[in-house]
Design a protein around this motif. Sequence first.
Motif, short mmCIF file in Angstrom:
data_model
loop_
_atom_site.label_atom_id
_atom_site.label_comp_id
_atom_site.label_asym_id
_atom_site.label_seq_id
_atom_site.Cartn_x
_atom_site.Cartn_y
_atom_site.Cartn_z
N ASP A 243 0.85 -1.19 0.00
CA ASP A 243 0.00 0.00 0.00
C ASP A 243 0.89 1.24 0.00
O ASP A 243 1.83 1.34 0.79
CB ASP A 243 -0.91 0.02 1.23
N MET A 244 0.57 2.18 -0.88
CA MET A 244 1.37 3.40 -1.03
C MET A 244 0.46 4.62 -1.04
O MET A 244 -0.51 4.65 -1.79
CB MET A 244 2.18 3.33 -2.32
N LEU A 245 0.78 5.59 -0.21
CA LEU A 245 0.00 6.83 -0.16
C LEU A 245 0.70 7.88 -1.02
O LEU A 245 1.84 8.28 -0.74
CB LEU A 245 -0.12 7.32 1.30
N TYR A 246 0.00 8.34 -2.07
CA TYR A 246 0.57 9.28 -3.02
C TYR A 246 -0.07 10.67 -2.87
O TYR A 246 -1.26 10.79 -2.58
CB TYR A 246 0.34 8.82 -4.46
N LYS A 247 0.76 11.68 -3.15
CA LYS A 247 0.27 13.06 -3.18
C LYS A 247 0.77 13.74 -4.44
O LYS A 247 1.93 13.55 -4.84
CB LYS A 247 0.74 13.84 -1.95
N LEU A 248 -0.11 14.52 -5.07
CA LEU A 248 0.27 15.30 -6.25
C LEU A 248 0.85 16.63 -5.78
O LEU A 248 0.15 17.47 -5.21
CB LEU A 248 -0.96 15.54 -7.14
N THR A 249 2.14 16.82 -6.03
CA THR A 249 2.85 18.02 -5.60
C THR A 249 3.67 18.56 -6.77
O THR A 249 4.49 17.83 -7.34
CB THR A 249 3.79 17.73 -4.41
N ASP A 250 3.45 19.83 -7.12
CA ASP A 250 4.19 20.45 -8.22
C ASP A 250 4.11 19.60 -9.50
O ASP A 250 5.12 19.33 -10.16
CB ASP A 250 5.66 20.67 -7.83
N ASN A 251 2.88 19.16 -9.81
CA ASN A 251 2.61 18.38 -11.03
C ASN A 251 3.38 17.06 -11.07
O ASN A 251 3.71 16.55 -12.15
CB ASN A 251 2.94 19.20 -12.27
N GLU A 252 3.65 16.51 -9.89
CA GLU A 252 4.37 15.24 -9.81
C GLU A 252 3.83 14.43 -8.64
O GLU A 252 3.57 14.97 -7.57
CB GLU A 252 5.87 15.50 -9.63
N PHE A 253 3.64 13.13 -8.86
CA PHE A 253 3.18 12.27 -7.77
C PHE A 253 4.35 11.79 -6.94
O PHE A 253 5.36 11.31 -7.47
CB PHE A 253 2.41 11.07 -8.34
N LYS A 254 4.19 11.94 -5.63
CA LYS A 254 5.24 11.51 -4.70
C LYS A 254 4.63 10.62 -3.61
O LYS A 254 3.50 10.85 -3.18
CB LYS A 254 5.92 12.72 -4.07
N ILE A 255 5.40 9.63 -3.17
CA ILE A 255 4.94 8.75 -2.10
C ILE A 255 5.15 9.43 -0.76
O ILE A 255 6.26 9.87 -0.44
CB ILE A 255 5.69 7.41 -2.14
N ILE A 256 4.08 9.53 0.00
CA ILE A 256 4.17 10.06 1.36
C ILE A 256 4.65 8.97 2.30
O ILE A 256 5.54 9.18 3.14
CB ILE A 256 2.81 10.61 1.83
N ILE A 257 4.06 7.79 2.18
CA ILE A 257 4.41 6.66 3.03
C ILE A 257 3.92 5.37 2.37
O ILE A 257 2.98 5.41 1.56
CB ILE A 257 3.80 6.81 4.44
N SER A 258 4.57 4.27 2.67
CA SER A 258 4.11 2.96 2.22
C SER A 258 4.19 1.98 3.39
O SER A 258 4.72 2.34 4.46
CB SER A 258 4.97 2.45 1.05
N ASN A 259 3.67 0.79 3.19
CA ASN A 259 3.71 -0.21 4.27
C ASN A 259 4.93 -1.12 4.16
O ASN A 259 4.98 -2.17 4.78
CB ASN A 259 2.42 -1.04 4.31
N GLN A 260 5.90 -0.70 3.36
CA GLN A 260 7.15 -1.46 3.25
C GLN A 260 8.36 -0.57 3.51
O GLN A 260 8.28 0.64 3.40
CB GLN A 260 7.27 -2.08 1.86
#
Length: 260
Positions: A243-260
Motif C-alpha cells: 500500500d502506497m500513499l501518493y500526493k500530487l505536488t508540483d505536477n508530480e506524484f510523490k509517495i508520502i508513506i508505504s507499508n514497506q
Amino acid sequence: MKKKKRYIVILAALGVYVVIMLLVLGKDLLIPSKDKLTLIVGDETIWTLENDNWTNVTNSSTIASLNWKQYKVYLDNKAFGKYYLWKNDNKWYVFDKNKKAVTTDGNILAYDANYDVKVKNFSTKNIRNYYHVEKMLEKNNLSTSSKYTVASETSIDIDNDGQNETFYFISNAFSLDYNPSKIFSFVFMVKNSKIYPMYTDIAPNMTNNGCKPYLSAVLDIDKDNIYEMVVSCGKYSTDKPVDMLYKLTDNEFKIIISNQ
C-alpha cells in the motif's frame, strides 16, 4: 548621529514586519501541526500522522493499543458509520457501540483523527481507449501489443478544479496463458492529454514476480482540497499487498508513506 538613529529605526521596523509576517503567514513553519490521524487500509496497513510525521505501524504492542477505539469506517469506499475495531489473526473486526459484532462485506478503510478527513467514493471500469496506455508502453520500450492481466481506469476530480482526471492501472503480472519476457505494472494519470506517471515497475519475468495495481482509497488528509490516493499492489499468493500513499505536488506524484 541622526543618520545612525534613522538606520536603527528602519531596522527595528523591518524586524517588526518580519515577525508579523511569520506569525500571520508562516506560523506553520514555527509551530508543528497538531493534527493526529490513525489510518487503516485493509487488514495489513496502519499509518499514523502526528506532528507532521508519518509512521508505518508494525509493532504488535502498538497495534494492540489501537484496539477497541472508535473509527469512521468505510466499506468499498462508501461510508459505513462509526464503529469500534479489534484486530485478531491479521484481520480487523467491527463492533457497534454495545460491543456487538457487526457483519461486514467489503474492503475496509477506517480512520480516527482530531480533524475531518474527506473520503471520496470512486468506481473502476475497463479501459475504453488504449491510446495513452500505448504511449506509456512506447515510452518504456515495451510492445504495444502486450496482453494485460490488469487494464482498468478511474475518473475522478483529484484537484477540485471541476474537471475529472483519468487514472490508468495496467499490468501483465501473473499471467496464466502467456509468458512475457518482461513483467510490468503502471499507474498513471492523464490530464489535458498529458501523462503523469505515478507507479512504474518493470522487471525480467521471473517466478511470480511483479504485482497487480489497484486503487484502494481517495482522501484529503492534509485539508488542502487536493485528494491523496492509496494505490495498492496485489502480490502473489500469501504475500501481503503493498500500500502506497501518493500526493500530487508540483505536477508530480510523490509517495508520502508505504507499508514497506
